[in-house]
Write a protein that holds these residues in place. Structure first.
Motif, PDB file in Angstrom:
ATOM      1  N   LEU A 169       0.832  -1.202   0.000  1.00 20.69           N
ATOM      2  CA  LEU A 169       0.000   0.000   0.000  1.00 20.69           C
ATOM      3  C   LEU A 169       0.867   1.252   0.000  1.00 20.69           C
ATOM      4  CD1 LEU A 169      -2.762   1.427   0.299  1.00 20.69           C
ATOM      5  CD2 LEU A 169      -2.488   1.192   2.782  1.00 20.69           C
ATOM      6  N   ASN A 170       1.905   1.245   0.819  1.00 22.34           N
ATOM      7  CA  ASN A 170       2.783   2.412   0.914  1.00 22.34           C
ATOM      8  C   ASN A 170       3.518   2.660  -0.396  1.00 22.34           C
ATOM      9  OD1 ASN A 170       3.826   4.550   2.589  1.00 22.34           O
ATOM     10  ND2 ASN A 170       5.765   3.441   2.672  1.00 22.34           N
ATOM     11  N   ARG A 171       3.934   1.597  -1.046  1.00 24.70           N
ATOM     12  CA  ARG A 171       4.622   1.758  -2.345  1.00 24.70           C
ATOM     13  C   ARG A 171       3.665   2.271  -3.408  1.00 24.70           C
ATOM     14  NH1 ARG A 171       7.347  -2.988  -0.725  1.00 24.70           N
ATOM     15  NH2 ARG A 171       5.912  -4.323  -1.904  1.00 24.70           N
ATOM     16  N   HIS A 172       2.440   1.740  -3.402  1.00 20.52           N
ATOM     17  CA  HIS A 172       1.465   2.209  -4.391  1.00 20.52           C
ATOM     18  C   HIS A 172       1.188   3.697  -4.236  1.00 20.52           C
ATOM     19  CE1 HIS A 172      -0.244  -2.143  -4.766  1.00 20.52           C
ATOM     20  NE2 HIS A 172       0.901  -1.986  -5.409  1.00 20.52           N
ATOM     21  N   ARG A 173       1.207   4.167  -2.984  1.00 21.55           N
ATOM     22  CA  ARG A 173       0.927   5.588  -2.724  1.00 21.55           C
ATOM     23  C   ARG A 173       2.199   6.436  -2.710  1.00 21.55           C
ATOM     24  NH1 ARG A 173      -3.863   5.651   0.195  1.00 21.55           N
ATOM     25  NH2 ARG A 173      -5.276   4.230  -0.872  1.00 21.55           N
ATOM     26  N   GLU A 174       3.328   5.799  -3.015  1.00 24.28           N
ATOM     27  CA  GLU A 174       4.612   6.501  -3.076  1.00 24.28           C
ATOM     28  C   GLU A 174       4.929   7.190  -1.754  1.00 24.28           C
ATOM     29  OE1 GLU A 174       4.283   9.040  -6.462  1.00 24.28           O
ATOM     30  OE2 GLU A 174       4.638   7.403  -7.887  1.00 24.28           O
ATOM     31  N   ALA A 188       3.002   8.430   0.610  1.00 21.92           N
ATOM     32  CA  ALA A 188       2.203   9.600   1.000  1.00 21.92           C
ATOM     33  C   ALA A 188       1.921   9.584   2.502  1.00 21.92           C
ATOM     34  CB  ALA A 188       0.883   9.603   0.228  1.00 21.92           C
ATOM     35  N   ARG A 189       1.899  10.769   3.095  1.00 16.91           N
ATOM     36  CA  ARG A 189       1.670  10.863   4.540  1.00 16.91           C
ATOM     37  C   ARG A 189       0.316  10.314   4.950  1.00 16.91           C
ATOM     38  NH1 ARG A 189       2.511  17.020   5.905  1.00 16.91           N
ATOM     39  NH2 ARG A 189       1.088  17.106   4.131  1.00 16.91           N
ATOM     40  N   SER A 190      -0.640  10.369   4.043  1.00 14.25           N
ATOM     41  CA  SER A 190      -1.990   9.947   4.393  1.00 14.25           C
ATOM     42  C   SER A 190      -2.126   8.441   4.562  1.00 14.25           C
ATOM     43  CB  SER A 190      -2.976  10.424   3.323  1.00 14.25           C
ATOM     44  OG  SER A 190      -2.677   9.844   2.056  1.00 14.25           O
ATOM     45  N   VAL A 191      -1.110   7.671   4.145  1.00 14.06           N
ATOM     46  CA  VAL A 191      -1.192   6.213   4.277  1.00 14.06           C
ATOM     47  C   VAL A 191      -1.365   5.824   5.739  1.00 14.06           C
ATOM     48  CG1 VAL A 191       0.092   4.056   4.020  1.00 14.06           C
ATOM     49  CG2 VAL A 191       0.082   5.729   2.165  1.00 14.06           C
ATOM     50  N   ALA A 192      -0.601   6.453   6.621  1.00 14.98           N
ATOM     51  CA  ALA A 192      -0.684   6.106   8.047  1.00 14.98           C
ATOM     52  C   ALA A 192      -2.079   6.379   8.597  1.00 14.98           C
ATOM     53  CB  ALA A 192       0.360   6.893   8.840  1.00 14.98           C
ATOM     54  N   GLN A 193      -2.697   7.492   8.189  1.00 12.29           N
ATOM     55  CA  GLN A 193      -4.045   7.789   8.682  1.00 12.29           C
ATOM     56  C   GLN A 193      -5.064   6.786   8.167  1.00 12.29           C
ATOM     57  OE1 GLN A 193      -1.867  10.112   8.014  1.00 12.29           O
ATOM     58  NE2 GLN A 193      -2.213  11.989   9.161  1.00 12.29           N
ATOM     59  N   GLU A 194      -4.907   6.360   6.910  1.00 16.78           N
ATOM     60  CA  GLU A 194      -5.850   5.374   6.384  1.00 16.78           C
ATOM     61  C   GLU A 194      -5.681   4.037   7.090  1.00 16.78           C
ATOM     62  OE1 GLU A 194      -7.609   3.743   2.154  1.00 16.78           O
ATOM     63  OE2 GLU A 194      -5.902   5.115   2.174  1.00 16.78           O
ATOM     64  N   MET A 222       3.961   1.227  12.153  1.00 18.50           N
ATOM     65  CA  MET A 222       3.771  -0.038  11.450  1.00 18.50           C
ATOM     66  C   MET A 222       4.068   0.106   9.965  1.00 18.50           C
ATOM     67  SD  MET A 222       0.521  -1.991  13.156  1.00 18.50           S
ATOM     68  CE  MET A 222       0.826  -3.341  12.019  1.00 18.50           C
ATOM     69  N   VAL A 223       3.648   1.208   9.368  1.00 15.75           N
ATOM     70  CA  VAL A 223       3.922   1.430   7.949  1.00 15.75           C
ATOM     71  C   VAL A 223       5.432   1.545   7.717  1.00 15.75           C
ATOM     72  CG1 VAL A 223       3.630   3.043   6.024  1.00 15.75           C
ATOM     73  CG2 VAL A 223       1.682   2.486   7.490  1.00 15.75           C
ATOM     74  N   ALA A 224       6.115   2.276   8.590  1.00 14.20           N
ATOM     75  CA  ALA A 224       7.572   2.415   8.458  1.00 14.20           C
ATOM     76  C   ALA A 224       8.255   1.068   8.639  1.00 14.20           C
ATOM     77  CB  ALA A 224       8.088   3.424   9.483  1.00 14.20           C
ATOM     78  N   ALA A 225       7.790   0.283   9.618  1.00 15.59           N
ATOM     79  CA  ALA A 225       8.369  -1.040   9.845  1.00 15.59           C
ATOM     80  C   ALA A 225       8.127  -1.949   8.648  1.00 15.59           C
ATOM     81  CB  ALA A 225       7.784  -1.653  11.113  1.00 15.59           C
ATOM     82  N   ALA A 226       6.930  -1.872   8.076  1.00 14.72           N
ATOM     83  CA  ALA A 226       6.613  -2.701   6.912  1.00 14.72           C
ATOM     84  C   ALA A 226       7.547  -2.392   5.748  1.00 14.72           C
ATOM     85  CB  ALA A 226       5.162  -2.475   6.505  1.00 14.72           C
ATOM     86  N   ASP A 227       7.808  -1.115   5.535  1.00 17.17           N
ATOM     87  CA  ASP A 227       8.701  -0.707   4.449  1.00 17.17           C
ATOM     88  C   ASP A 227      10.109  -1.234   4.689  1.00 17.17           C
ATOM     89  OD1 ASP A 227       9.174   0.943   2.008  1.00 17.17           O
ATOM     90  OD2 ASP A 227      10.514   2.018   3.367  1.00 17.17           O
ATOM     91  N   ALA A 228      10.594  -1.134   5.938  1.00 11.29           N
ATOM     92  CA  ALA A 228      11.951  -1.592   6.254  1.00 11.29           C
ATOM     93  C   ALA A 228      12.072  -3.104   6.151  1.00 11.29           C
ATOM     94  CB  ALA A 228      12.334  -1.119   7.657  1.00 11.29           C
TER      95      ALA A 228
END
Length: 407
Positions: free
Chosen positions: A53-58, A60-66, A81-87
């Motif tokens: 999801l984070n990659r698809h949204r490049e 975007a800051r709004s990913v965490a809120q969604e 969690m989003v940052a951990a997923a990316d790492a």
């Protein structure tokens, strides 16, 4: 999706929860262990989904809120969690594989992502390789220590940089507890200042611990710290501004319905009456609809002048209107649900309170906000999920005069 449904389907859960199945101690521990392994594997699936999801949204800051909305998480945890997923999916594949094997839980994996966040991609992968044989089946504190040690081993010269980055990340956090209590904490503050501050608080608390003082030393430290933060010299009561919502009957002691402290939540009636009875308290009459409990008007018989429409909307909303955000309305931006440039009007039927972060989120691509005349705000996310937010009533709906009370 079929695999996930099979793992969490009603048949599996029914078999596990069957009261007729009696397990001995060994089997109980084995079942708990098996569940833990399964949870770790599912958490790995969740991290991969969030990373996509984070990659698809490049990014975007709004990913965490969604994510916070969809998974019912607080914003900070969703962002972590989003940052951990990316790492995990880019820099720490071995740690993620350990999750696939059920040997590392998601919480422990996030300890690794935090410990390696300051490293280059190459060094992070080197730490990942070192940890592969060290963190399997370890508890989160053991994982944290091992990850920090490995990171410092791979890049000993970067330890100073890490300390600097941590100090730059200092922040003040507020955590709400139960029954009228909360905690405030300075996180990642400069160690020399934190230690000096504690020593001053401790010194002044001990000075107050005289023969007639009934408070414990721990209580005195807490009281001194709060008084100092509020501008006092420590030990003396200081004035502060809070917004307390309380039914008149509760205030008069005719019932014990809970009250609400803005930004905190419900508090017991006795505590609410104690706060309202303080000499510095300012009381204010608010007219509500008896059938719904919603605010209709602000009484003008008060000790201080009204701020008009803005004050009405803030008292009505009480908190930021995005579901899950509890920033008090008094600390939020007053915003048009329909942007002014697109035909919005400055009226209580079109104004809402949003904290600064969620105010900016509203302008992100794919996010839409709709406000109905009854005050219901509907937020639609970029993936089409809809969430409703309605100002909470100030009291429970009351029957008409000639109707019997509900049971």
């Amino acid at each position: 999706m079929a695999l996930l449904e099979s793992l969490t389907g009603p048949e599996v859960l029914a078999a596990v929860n069957d009261a007729a199945i009696v397990l001995d101690d060994k089997d109980s521990v084995a079942l708990a262990r098996a569940a833990t392994v399964g949870i770790a594997r599912l958490e790995a699936v969740r991290f991969r989904a969030l990373a996509q999801l984070n990659r698809h949204r490049e990014g975007a800051r709004s990913v965490a809120q969604e994510v916070a909305l969809e998974l019912s998480l607080v914003d900070n945890h969703a962002g972590a969690m989003v940052a951990a997923a990316d790492a995990l999916t880019s820099r720490l594949p071995r740690t993620l594989n350990l999750m696939d094997e059920g040997k590392v839980a998601g919480f422990s994996a996030m300890k690794v992502t935090t410990a390696t966040a300051w490293l280059s991609d190459e060094d992070a992968r080197a730490v990942d390789a070192l940890l592969e044989e060290r963190i399997a089946d370890k508890n989160p504190d053991q994982v944290r220590k091992a990850a920090n040690h490995a990171a410092n081993t791979i890049d000993p010269d970067g330890a100073g940089k890490r300390a600097e980055e941590h100090r730059e990340g200092r922040r003040l956090t507020l955590r709400h507890g139960e029954t009228g209590v909360a905690s405030i904490e300075v996180e990642d503050g400069p160690v020399e200042k934190v230690v000096a501050a504690y020593q001053r608080i401790d010194r002044e608390a001990r000075a107050l611990k005289t023969g007639g003082e009934t408070r414990t030393l721990e209580q005195l430290r807490a009281d001194v710290a709060l008084d100092l933060l509020l501008g006092g010299q420590g030990g003396a009561s200081e004035r502060s501004e809070v917004f307390l919502y309380m039914d008149l009957f509760t205030y008069l002691g005719l019932n014990d319905d809970p009250a609400e402290l803005a930004g905190h939540g419900t508090i017991p009636a006795a505590l609410a009456r104690h706060i309202a009875g303080d000499g510095n308290s300012v009381l204010r009459r608010i007219v509500t609809d008896p059938l719904s409990g919603q605010v209709l008007d602000l009484g003008r018989d008060r000790y201080r002048p009204s701020a008009g429409l803005a004050e009405f909307v803030r008292i009505r909303d009480r908190e930021c209107r995005r579901p899950g955000c509890h920033r008090p309305a008094q600390a939020c931006d007053l915003d048009h649900a329909v942007p002014w440039q697109h035909g919005g009007h400055t009226a209580d039927t079109e104004l809402i309170d949003l904290c600064r972060r969620d105010h900016r989120l509203k302008d992100e691509p794919g996010w839409t906000y709709r406000l109905t005349p009854d005050g219901t705000l509907t937020i639609t996310t970029p993936t089409g999920q809809r969430y409703d937010s309605t100002p909470p009533p100030l009291h429970r709906p009351r029957p008409a005069i000639n109707e019997p009370p509900p049971f």
